[in-house]
Design an enzyme around this catalytic site. Structure first.
Site, short mmCIF file in Angstrom:
data_model
loop_
_atom_site.label_atom_id
_atom_site.label_comp_id
_atom_site.label_asym_id
_atom_site.label_seq_id
_atom_site.Cartn_x
_atom_site.Cartn_y
_atom_site.Cartn_z
N ASN A 9 52.81 43.63 44.03
CA ASN A 9 52.24 42.46 43.35
C ASN A 9 52.85 42.43 41.95
OD1 ASN A 9 50.75 40.52 42.08
ND2 ASN A 9 48.79 41.61 42.19
N TRP A 10 53.77 41.51 41.76
CA TRP A 10 54.51 41.48 40.49
C TRP A 10 53.69 40.84 39.36
CZ3 TRP A 10 60.30 39.90 41.75
CH2 TRP A 10 60.81 40.79 42.69
N LYS A 11 52.57 40.22 39.71
CA LYS A 11 51.71 39.54 38.73
C LYS A 11 52.54 38.55 37.91
CE LYS A 11 48.61 43.42 39.01
NZ LYS A 11 47.57 44.24 38.41
N HIS A 95 42.36 38.51 44.24
CA HIS A 95 42.68 39.64 43.37
C HIS A 95 41.66 39.69 42.23
CE1 HIS A 95 44.75 42.20 40.49
NE2 HIS A 95 45.45 42.65 41.52
N GLU A 97 41.93 40.10 39.20
CA GLU A 97 42.30 39.32 38.00
C GLU A 97 42.01 37.83 38.21
OE1 GLU A 97 46.25 40.94 37.80
OE2 GLU A 97 45.39 42.87 37.22
N GLU A 167 40.93 47.57 45.79
CA GLU A 167 41.46 47.84 44.46
C GLU A 167 40.29 48.03 43.49
OE1 GLU A 167 45.74 46.19 44.04
OE2 GLU A 167 44.35 44.63 43.45
N GLY A 173 46.04 49.10 36.47
CA GLY A 173 46.81 49.06 35.22
C GLY A 173 46.30 50.03 34.17
N SER A 212 47.01 51.70 40.07
CA SER A 212 47.84 52.76 39.49
C SER A 212 48.53 53.65 40.53
CB SER A 212 47.02 53.61 38.52
OG SER A 212 46.55 52.81 37.44
N GLY A 233 51.07 47.35 41.62
CA GLY A 233 51.36 46.44 40.51
C GLY A 233 52.54 46.94 39.72
N GLY A 234 52.26 47.57 38.58
CA GLY A 234 53.30 47.98 37.63
C GLY A 234 54.50 48.68 38.26
P1 13P Z 1 48.70 48.58 39.03
O1 13P Z 1 49.48 49.26 40.15
O2 13P Z 1 49.56 48.15 37.90
O3 13P Z 1 47.52 49.41 38.61
O4 13P Z 1 48.10 47.22 39.64
C1 13P Z 1 47.41 47.27 40.84
C2 13P Z 1 47.19 45.88 41.30
O5 13P Z 1 46.39 45.15 40.72
C3 13P Z 1 47.96 45.39 42.44
O6 13P Z 1 47.46 44.18 42.93
#
Ligand code: 13P
Length: 249
Positions: A9-11, A95, A97, A167, A173, A212, A233-234
């Site tokens: 997930n590149w956000k 998600h 967020e 999640e 993050g 993470s 994510g990251g």
């Molecule tokens: P991180 O891997 O950056 O913690 O993000 C997880 C995430 O929200 C994937 O959708």
């Protein structure tokens, strides 16, 4: 055997040029040769370029959200049909967020998931508790109600085409990962909740862990019996890290 899936997930990261670089890097590093499924979810603006690059590869392409409506006067919304024409195969829904900053509800996620499934897209439905909810002992209550709400009215057939992602909000993050045992406990609970809808289908639904995930912790997480993959994510923005997680499968 359940499918294993590593999803990036590149956000809100990557211009079109950065997307092209990252996808070319992943293809060169052998991301398409993974034993499990690999899916990348760039921002909407990069989907067309990504779709062209991934057209002949086994890597899936996901959007980070989509509309619960099919078409019409919904300014700024993106429909399932629009995504399909770009080669999109998956869509992340609900998600944390989106829930936090855009007030998305389980009901909205449920409606969008049904529209996605009807169009032939695979929804990746996200659930997870906040730190406050965990600290007050409400993890199962929270996640249980999210599963009930987002999967309301699902038949076995719809479940078999759905992916769930757990999640924990406090692990996203933050560098704080749930221990493999903590994650496994919730994954097992989620599968039991899904089994209340249809037991056989529940055995087949891939449940991904997100929060993470990095190459150094992926192996242990993925070796848990009810953890079928990762929503990253990251670490999905760096070729070496994402490949490291894919190889942990
Ligand atoms: P991180 O891997 O950056 O913690 O993000 C997880 C995430 O929200 C994937 O959708």
């Amino acid at each position: 055997m359940r499918r294993s899936i590593i999803t990036g997930n590149w956000k809100m990261n990557s211009t079109v040029a950065e997307t092209v670089n990252l996808i070319n890097g992943l293809l060169k590093a052998g991301a398409a040769d993974s034993k499990g499924e690999v899916v990348v979810c760039p921002p909407f603006t990069s989907l067309e370029s990504a779709g062209k690059l991934l057209k002949d590869s086994s890597i899936g392409l996901g959007s980070q959200d989509m509309s619960e409506y099919k078409s019409g006067a919904y300014t700024a919304e993106i429909s399932a049909e629009m995504l399909l024409t770009l080669g999109v195969t998956h869509t992340i829904l609900g998600h944390s967020e989106r829930r936090q900053y855009h007030f998305e509800t389980d009901d909205r996620v449920n409606r969008a998931a049904k529209v996605a499934l009807e169009a032939g897209l695979t929804p990746i439905i996200c659930v997870g508790e906040t730190l406050d909810q965990r600290d007050s002992g409400d993890t199962e209550k929270t996640v249980g109600s999210q599963i009930e709400g987002t999967l309301a009215g699902f038949t076995a057939d719809l479940l078999l085409r759905t992916v769930v992602a757990y999640e924990p909000v406090w692990a996203i993050g933050t560098g704080k990962t749930a221990t493999p045992e903590m994650a496994e406990d919730v994954h097992r609970f989620i599968r039991e909740k899904i089994a209340a809808i249809d037991k056989e289908a529940a055995d087949q639904v891939p449940i991904l862990y997100g929060g993470s995930v990095k190459p150094s912790n992926a192996g242990e997480l993925l070796s848990q019996p009810n953890i079928d993959g990762a929503l990253v994510g990251g670490a999905s923005l760096k070729v070496d890290d994402f490949i490291g997680i894919i190889n942990a499968l």
